[in-house]
Design a protein around this motif. Sequence first.
Motif, PDB file in Angstrom:
ATOM      1  N   ILE A  83      -0.729   8.973  15.363  1.00  0.00           N
ATOM      2  CA  ILE A  83      -1.929   9.193  14.496  1.00  0.00           C
ATOM      3  C   ILE A  83      -1.901  10.905  14.423  1.00  0.00           C
ATOM      4  CG2 ILE A  83      -4.427   8.946  14.579  1.00  0.00           C
ATOM      5  CD1 ILE A  83      -3.145   6.364  13.865  1.00  0.00           C
ATOM      6  N   GLY A  84      -2.183  11.378  13.467  1.00  0.00           N
ATOM      7  CA  GLY A  84      -2.253  12.536  13.197  1.00  0.00           C
ATOM      8  C   GLY A  84      -3.911  12.831  12.733  1.00  0.00           C
ATOM      9  N   VAL A  85      -4.506  13.653  13.716  1.00  0.00           N
ATOM     10  CA  VAL A  85      -5.878  13.607  13.756  1.00  0.00           C
ATOM     11  C   VAL A  85      -6.379  14.814  13.010  1.00  0.00           C
ATOM     12  CG1 VAL A  85      -8.137  13.708  14.647  1.00  0.00           C
ATOM     13  CG2 VAL A  85      -6.472  12.210  15.778  1.00  0.00           C
ATOM     14  N   LEU A  86      -7.080  14.731  11.597  1.00  0.00           N
ATOM     15  CA  LEU A  86      -7.660  16.035  11.256  1.00  0.00           C
ATOM     16  C   LEU A  86      -9.052  15.991  10.751  1.00  0.00           C
ATOM     17  CD1 LEU A  86      -4.828  15.118   8.147  1.00  0.00           C
ATOM     18  CD2 LEU A  86      -4.488  16.693  10.245  1.00  0.00           C
ATOM     19  N   ASP A  87      -9.431  17.394  10.680  1.00  0.00           N
ATOM     20  CA  ASP A  87     -11.062  17.678  10.392  1.00  0.00           C
ATOM     21  C   ASP A  87     -11.215  17.374   9.089  1.00  0.00           C
ATOM     22  OD1 ASP A  87     -11.363  18.457  13.007  1.00  0.00           O
ATOM     23  OD2 ASP A  87     -10.834  20.458  12.683  1.00  0.00           O
ATOM     24  N   GLU A  88     -10.210  17.640   8.183  1.00  0.00           N
ATOM     25  CA  GLU A  88     -10.445  17.476   6.470  1.00  0.00           C
ATOM     26  C   GLU A  88      -9.129  16.796   6.082  1.00  0.00           C
ATOM     27  OE1 GLU A  88     -10.142  21.137   4.136  1.00  0.00           O
ATOM     28  OE2 GLU A  88     -11.939  20.923   5.377  1.00  0.00           O
ATOM     29  N   PHE A  89      -8.959  16.218   5.146  1.00  0.00           N
ATOM     30  CA  PHE A  89      -7.729  15.474   4.581  1.00  0.00           C
ATOM     31  C   PHE A  89      -6.997  16.606   3.365  1.00  0.00           C
ATOM     32  CE2 PHE A  89      -9.215  11.029   5.214  1.00  0.00           C
ATOM     33  CZ  PHE A  89      -8.327  10.569   6.217  1.00  0.00           C
ATOM     34  N   PRO A  90      -5.838  16.616   3.872  1.00  0.00           N
ATOM     35  CA  PRO A  90      -5.116  17.732   2.795  1.00  0.00           C
ATOM     36  C   PRO A  90      -4.680  17.244   1.414  1.00  0.00           C
ATOM     37  CG  PRO A  90      -3.511  16.620   4.268  1.00  0.00           C
ATOM     38  CD  PRO A  90      -4.892  16.084   4.564  1.00  0.00           C
ATOM     39  N   LYS A  91      -4.242  18.099   0.568  1.00  0.00           N
ATOM     40  CA  LYS A  91      -3.808  17.763  -0.626  1.00  0.00           C
ATOM     41  C   LYS A  91      -2.421  17.168  -0.581  1.00  0.00           C
ATOM     42  CE  LYS A  91      -2.378  19.106  -5.168  1.00  0.00           C
ATOM     43  NZ  LYS A  91      -1.358  18.329  -5.271  1.00  0.00           N
ATOM     44  N   ILE A  92      -2.060  16.066  -0.630  1.00  0.00           N
ATOM     45  CA  ILE A  92      -0.529  15.335  -0.456  1.00  0.00           C
ATOM     46  C   ILE A  92       0.363  15.603  -1.757  1.00  0.00           C
ATOM     47  CG2 ILE A  92       0.669  13.229   0.116  1.00  0.00           C
ATOM     48  CD1 ILE A  92      -0.850  14.224   2.458  1.00  0.00           C
ATOM     49  N   THR A  93       1.558  15.961  -1.706  1.00  0.00           N
ATOM     50  CA  THR A  93       2.495  15.941  -2.741  1.00  0.00           C
ATOM     51  C   THR A  93       3.653  14.927  -2.285  1.00  0.00           C
ATOM     52  OG1 THR A  93       1.910  18.137  -3.256  1.00  0.00           O
ATOM     53  CG2 THR A  93       3.912  17.499  -4.254  1.00  0.00           C
ATOM     54  N   LEU A  94       3.455  13.797  -2.976  1.00  0.00           N
ATOM     55  CA  LEU A  94       4.543  12.862  -2.597  1.00  0.00           C
ATOM     56  C   LEU A  94       6.016  13.260  -2.945  1.00  0.00           C
ATOM     57  CD1 LEU A  94       2.457   9.826  -3.218  1.00  0.00           C
ATOM     58  CD2 LEU A  94       2.972  10.859  -0.803  1.00  0.00           C
ATOM     59  N   ASP A  95       7.164  12.741  -2.181  1.00  0.00           N
ATOM     60  CA  ASP A  95       8.315  12.883  -2.651  1.00  0.00           C
ATOM     61  C   ASP A  95       8.641  11.383  -3.251  1.00  0.00           C
ATOM     62  OD1 ASP A  95       8.714  10.731  -0.633  1.00  0.00           O
ATOM     63  OD2 ASP A  95      10.463  11.714   0.359  1.00  0.00           O
ATOM     64  N   TYR A  96       9.969  11.598  -3.381  1.00  0.00           N
ATOM     65  CA  TYR A  96      10.510  10.093  -4.385  1.00  0.00           C
ATOM     66  C   TYR A  96      10.232   8.627  -3.643  1.00  0.00           C
ATOM     67  CZ  TYR A  96      14.500  10.106  -1.276  1.00  0.00           C
ATOM     68  OH  TYR A  96      15.201  10.278  -0.015  1.00  0.00           O
ATOM     69  N   GLU A  97      10.060   9.005  -2.259  1.00  0.00           N
ATOM     70  CA  GLU A  97      10.069   7.899  -1.689  1.00  0.00           C
ATOM     71  C   GLU A  97       8.562   6.883  -1.770  1.00  0.00           C
ATOM     72  OE1 GLU A  97      11.620   7.779   2.682  1.00  0.00           O
ATOM     73  OE2 GLU A  97      11.968   9.728   2.276  1.00  0.00           O
ATOM     74  N   HIS A  98       7.684   7.489  -2.653  1.00  0.00           N
ATOM     75  CA  HIS A  98       6.183   7.123  -2.679  1.00  0.00           C
ATOM     76  C   HIS A  98       5.745   6.892  -3.984  1.00  0.00           C
ATOM     77  CE1 HIS A  98       6.190   6.988   1.704  1.00  0.00           C
ATOM     78  NE2 HIS A  98       6.669   8.138   1.610  1.00  0.00           N
ATOM     79  N   THR A  99       5.191   6.147  -4.415  1.00  0.00           N
ATOM     80  CA  THR A  99       4.570   6.183  -5.928  1.00  0.00           C
ATOM     81  C   THR A  99       3.090   6.638  -6.040  1.00  0.00           C
ATOM     82  OG1 THR A  99       3.736   3.820  -5.699  1.00  0.00           O
ATOM     83  CG2 THR A  99       5.819   4.351  -6.451  1.00  0.00           C
ATOM     84  N   GLU A 100       2.344   6.443  -4.962  1.00  0.00           N
ATOM     85  CA  GLU A 100       0.983   7.055  -4.694  1.00  0.00           C
ATOM     86  C   GLU A 100       0.535   7.231  -3.415  1.00  0.00           C
ATOM     87  OE1 GLU A 100      -1.930   3.806  -6.133  1.00  0.00           O
ATOM     88  OE2 GLU A 100      -0.120   2.673  -6.565  1.00  0.00           O
ATOM     89  N   TYR A 101      -0.711   7.492  -3.150  1.00  0.00           N
ATOM     90  CA  TYR A 101      -1.290   7.387  -1.961  1.00  0.00           C
ATOM     91  C   TYR A 101      -2.832   7.396  -2.117  1.00  0.00           C
ATOM     92  CZ  TYR A 101      -3.139  12.334  -2.112  1.00  0.00           C
ATOM     93  OH  TYR A 101      -3.775  13.731  -2.306  1.00  0.00           O
ATOM     94  N   ASN A 102      -3.437   7.074  -1.011  1.00  0.00           N
ATOM     95  CA  ASN A 102      -4.784   6.912  -1.246  1.00  0.00           C
ATOM     96  C   ASN A 102      -5.632   6.961   0.304  1.00  0.00           C
ATOM     97  OD1 ASN A 102      -7.311   6.238  -2.278  1.00  0.00           O
ATOM     98  ND2 ASN A 102      -6.829   4.494  -3.372  1.00  0.00           N
TER      99      ASN A 102
END
Length: 136
Positions: free
Chosen positions: A88-107
Motif C-alpha cells: 500500500i502506498g499512502v498519500l496525502d493526495e492523489f497524483p495525476k496518473i499517466t498510464l502505460d500500454y498495460e492499462h486502458t484506464e484508471y479510477n
Amino acid sequence: MTSDYAAICLVNKDSVILSKRILIFENKPVNFGGYWSPFAGSIEQGETPKECAIRELEEESEFSISPNKVFFQNLIKRKDNKYLSFFIGVLDEFPKITLDYEHTEYNIFKFDELEKIKPLDKEILKSLKKYYENKV
C-alpha cells in the motif's frame, strides 16, 4: 517463502486508485486482463519486493513514490503457486496518473464501494478491505 511478483495500490484516506489491465498483448491474453488491478509485475533478480512494487508503479503510471510511504500489506498465493507481495502506498493526495500500454484506464474508488467493482480479483479485494478495516 519468496515472492515472484509485487503489486502496489495508492490510497488516500477512504479511497484507492485501481487501473484496468489490457486484455491482449502481442496476440496473447494478459493475466487478469480487463480486471481492475494494482500496479504490478515480476520481481527482477537482486530486487526486493518493495523495490519491485515502486518500480512497477513508476513504469506503469509515471508516478514516483518515496519508499517511506510504501507499506507491506500481505502475501497472496496465486493460482500458479507463485506469490504476490502486496503493498500500500499512502498519500496525502492523489497524483495525476499517466498510464502505460498495460492499462486502458484508471479510477479512484471509495473503499466502501469496492465490492461493486467488477472484475476485481477477490484476493486483492480482501487485501484492500483488510487494510481499510485496520486503518479505520
